[in-house]
Write an enzyme that holds these catalytic residues in place. Sequence first.
Site, mmCIF file in Angstrom:
data_model
loop_
_atom_site.group_PDB
_atom_site.id
_atom_site.type_symbol
_atom_site.label_atom_id
_atom_site.label_comp_id
_atom_site.label_asym_id
_atom_site.label_seq_id
_atom_site.Cartn_x
_atom_site.Cartn_y
_atom_site.Cartn_z
ATOM 1 N N ASP A 152 -15.957 29.849 1.236
ATOM 2 C CA ASP A 152 -14.585 29.452 0.938
ATOM 3 C C ASP A 152 -14.636 28.433 -0.195
ATOM 4 O OD1 ASP A 152 -14.065 30.884 3.253
ATOM 5 O OD2 ASP A 152 -13.075 29.237 4.306
ATOM 6 N N SER A 192 -18.260 19.645 -0.698
ATOM 7 C CA SER A 192 -19.510 20.078 -1.298
ATOM 8 C C SER A 192 -19.228 21.157 -2.333
ATOM 9 C CB SER A 192 -20.456 20.619 -0.219
ATOM 10 O OG SER A 192 -20.574 19.700 0.847
#
Length: 290
Positions: free
Chosen positions: A108, A250
Amino acid sequence: MKYRDRQGREYEQTTSQDSFLAAAYSSAMGRALMKFLGCPIFSKCARVILDSKFSVPFIFGFAEKNGIDMFDYEERMYRSFNDFFTRKIKPGRRFITKDKNLLVSPSDGKVTAYKITQSDTFIIKNAVYNTASLLRDSKLAKRYEGGYAVIIRLSVDDYHRYCYCADGVKSHNRKINGILHTVNPVVNNYLPVFKENSREYCMIRTEQFGDIIQMEVGALMVGRITNLHTEGGVKVTKGEEKGYFEFGGSTILLLLEKDKVKLCDDLLKNTREGFETKLLQGSVLGESLK
């Protein structure tokens, strides 16, 4: 932040975190504070807390605040906040095409794509990135001249497990130690984040797309990267789980060779116009040019 989805719908959102980071990085004192918070020792302390049972009460409020639909995820009790953050999704909630000629997103995230120049550079906002310094390997970097850098930024509401983007044979993993800046796009106005953050990468040798670099980049707070296969010479399949990030936004970065992949037009158009493209793990990024 400005986003578009695959249907072309536009969203503009500035969170309290975005505003805080913009203010912090715009001053010398703020940047010094954020650099301290990005030190590994700070992240180690945060990890102790987030791995403990005392962090469990934070889970419900975090999920509600960030609009996380728990229907998508396995139903079970969580031992800690990090146990929740690295939760697994239910089978079938992410679609991975079996077409070997389609390259998919390993996670995602919010995607941007940049052309790599003949001088091995690409530019994100005010930060100039050199693939040799990014990889710490000038010979390997030359292979990606004229190709593309695809950046998939995960925010805290995204699914933080990631997969392989294509079928192939992976090399051994290379770890590069660093600090842990936030990967929020505002920081690229001040710092070359991906050259300073801790990161880990491997090369995936594929028949359809040439040799792909898949790199995981840690981020502020914990940013621990856990890859399931660290050795080289391992055959991997598209959609097979590669690893996961612990708490913190991240990034996954893909480097693609020249004339190997035709990236989807919307990714390139949205990037040129200042938008990130919101997508899910398994979404198509491009197709083979072979």
